[in-house]
Design an enzyme around this catalytic site. Structure first.
Site, short mmCIF file in Angstrom:
data_model
loop_
_atom_site.label_atom_id
_atom_site.label_comp_id
_atom_site.label_asym_id
_atom_site.label_seq_id
_atom_site.Cartn_x
_atom_site.Cartn_y
_atom_site.Cartn_z
N CYS A 181 -0.49 3.77 11.05
CA CYS A 181 -0.30 5.08 11.71
C CYS A 181 -1.45 5.26 12.70
O CYS A 181 -2.07 6.33 12.77
CB CYS A 181 -0.23 6.21 10.69
N ASP A 225 -0.77 0.28 -5.26
CA ASP A 225 -1.74 1.14 -4.59
C ASP A 225 -3.06 1.04 -5.33
O ASP A 225 -3.10 0.80 -6.54
CB ASP A 225 -1.30 2.59 -4.51
N PRO A 258 1.86 7.70 -0.26
CA PRO A 258 2.35 8.54 -1.35
C PRO A 258 3.79 8.27 -1.78
O PRO A 258 4.32 9.00 -2.62
CB PRO A 258 2.23 9.95 -0.77
N GLY A 259 4.44 7.26 -1.20
CA GLY A 259 5.74 6.85 -1.72
C GLY A 259 6.94 7.09 -0.84
O GLY A 259 8.06 6.72 -1.21
N ASP A 289 1.94 -1.70 5.00
CA ASP A 289 1.58 -0.44 5.64
C ASP A 289 0.10 -0.20 5.34
O ASP A 289 -0.25 0.49 4.39
CB ASP A 289 2.45 0.69 5.08
N LYS A 337 7.85 5.73 2.10
CA LYS A 337 8.46 4.49 2.58
C LYS A 337 9.04 3.68 1.41
O LYS A 337 10.09 3.06 1.53
CB LYS A 337 7.44 3.67 3.36
N CYS A 359 0.89 -1.18 0.00
CA CYS A 359 0.00 0.00 0.00
C CYS A 359 0.91 1.21 0.00
O CYS A 359 1.14 1.83 1.04
CB CYS A 359 -0.92 -0.01 1.21
#
EC number: 2.1.1.176
Length: 416
Positions: free
Chosen positions: A364, A266, A247-248, A311, A250, A244
């Site tokens: 998160c 994604d 926005p990139g 994630d 990680k 997942c």
């Protein structure tokens, strides 16, 4: 104040703050960095304090106001709290803002705000008895945090109402920490190193002020989020899945640390394009594909991965100070729905992991149902899963504080 009120109004009506903000930026390309910063600060602060200041409006109004006026008053009430020495300036600005679109209600706005100033002590005492108003979170949210973190619940809720820190990630393929620190210093930006090697700015600034950002020498990424790539610990030559990825941040961090064959998935094409844009800026490459990671027939070719970063989508309860609309749009029943989707994702991704491979589970969130309880249930379903130690612990729960947002990490190894 008027433009900040427009943002708050749309959130009150159920819109996503990030989407509304992006549309506002596109519609007002002429805004300077200072204007963008001021509007954002006013709107985000108003939404962080929504539970408290909306309770003030309820006490001071005899009848409801249009959402457009109510939103400007919420912005003004938050400003009165943060800038009490400028109270009369704030009142004048709010009245002027209301007058620009609802002149008949200027007197109502003026009277309400001046009443708030006169009755400040009385209102503070009343609001202490209202849990939502006191902590600026829905009561169910506060109750859940208190249950899951009995020793730290107050600090977690307080952190959710503060300005988030701004941290930078160094791209070791293009620079060094010392070089970046020197560049920041020359630009008048003070920073210090925090775990796990992130640079924490003393004061947030627009990205345009960061030397080396456009050239790919550094990225903006919360220090807590930077633990993901270091805990995954991918090695050169391995096949890695970022399930997942948008926005990139990680994704890019994994590629900065090791030469791996990485597939980034994604569900949303627009968000996946952000991953591609991030990789291009940093001089990195990966395969990218729009797909639901849990639907293996959409994307998996049968070749197993050595490491998987899961994630997963979650409540985002650990990053609520960055996205203050979340705590007002979420409902308690949503947490169980997130947990069910996370379980579906984990069960599917586990099939794609090679024997002896590692999967890092990340959220998160600060809610146990999405974190420790999720991992406990997964291990009960999969007898070939073994928990790995992370810094001497079976899991890492980062609670939001002055250095980082809230994140959860746990690592699993597949027997075989």
């Amino acid at each position: 104040m008027r433009e900040a009120g427009r943002l708050v109004e749309k959130v009150i009506e159920g819109r996503n703050l990030s989407v509304v903000w992006e549309k506002a930026l596109a519609a007002h390309a002429q805004w300077t960095d200072a204007e963008r910063g001021a509007i954002r600060d006013l709107a985000w602060n108003a939404l962080r304090r929504y539970g408290r200041d909306d309770a003030v409006l309820v006490r001071l109004l005899s009848k409801p106001l249009p959402n457009s006026v109510r939103a400007v008053l919420l912005v003004a009430l938050a400003r009165l709290e943060s800038r009490p020495e400028q109270s009369y300036v704030v009142v004048d600005q709010a009245v002027e803002a209301v007058g620009s679109f609802a002149p008949a209600l200027k007197g109502v706005a003026n009277g309400l705000l001046r009443n708030r100033i006169r009755r400040a002590d009385e209102l503070i005492a009343e609001l202490e008895e209202d849990v939502c108003a006191r902590w600026c979170h829905p009561k169910w949210w506060s109750d859940r945090v208190q249950r899951d973190h009995p020793q730290h619940w107050r600090s977690v809720l307080q952190a959710g109402n503060t300005h988030p820190p701004m941290a930078l990630r160094i791209n070791p393929r293009r620079t060094t920490p010392n070089h970046v620190l020197a560049e920041l210093g020359a630009a008048g930006l003070a920073a210090r190193v925090v775990d796990p090697g992130a640079l924490l700015l003393d004061h947030p600034v627009p990205v345009s002020r960061l030397p080396g950002f456009a050239a790919g020498r550094l990225s903006v990424q919360d220090a807590g989020a930077q633990h993901a790539a270091t805990l995954l610990a991918a090695r050169d030559g391995e096949r890695v899945l970022d399930a997942c990825s948008a926005p990139g941040g990680k994704t890019a961090h994994i590629l900065e640390l090791a030469n791996v064959d990485l597939l980034a998935l994604d569900l949303e094409p627009v968000r996946l394009q952000r991953v591609r844009d991030t990789l291009e800026r940093l001089g990195l490459s990966a395969q990218t594909r729009v797909a639901d990671a849990a639907s293996l027939d959409q994307w998996w070719d049968g070749r197993r991965f050595d490491r998987i970063l899961a994630d997963v989508p979650c409540s985002a309860s650990g990053v609520v100070r960055r996205h203050p609309d979340i705590k007002w749009h979420r409902r308690e029943r949503d947490i169980a729905a997130f947990a069910a989707n996370q379980a579906r994702l984990l069960d599917a991704l586990w099939q794609t992991l090679a024997p002896g491979g590692t999967m890092l589970y990340a959220t998160c969130s600060v809610f146990d149902e999405e974190n420790g309880a999720q991992l406990h249930a997964f291990c009960a379903r999969h007898d070939d899963a073994r928990r790995l130690s992370l810094h001497g612990r079976k899991e890492v729960q980062l609670l939001p504080d002055a250095e980082h947002d809230g994140f959860y990490y746990a690592a699993l190894r597949k027997r075989g």
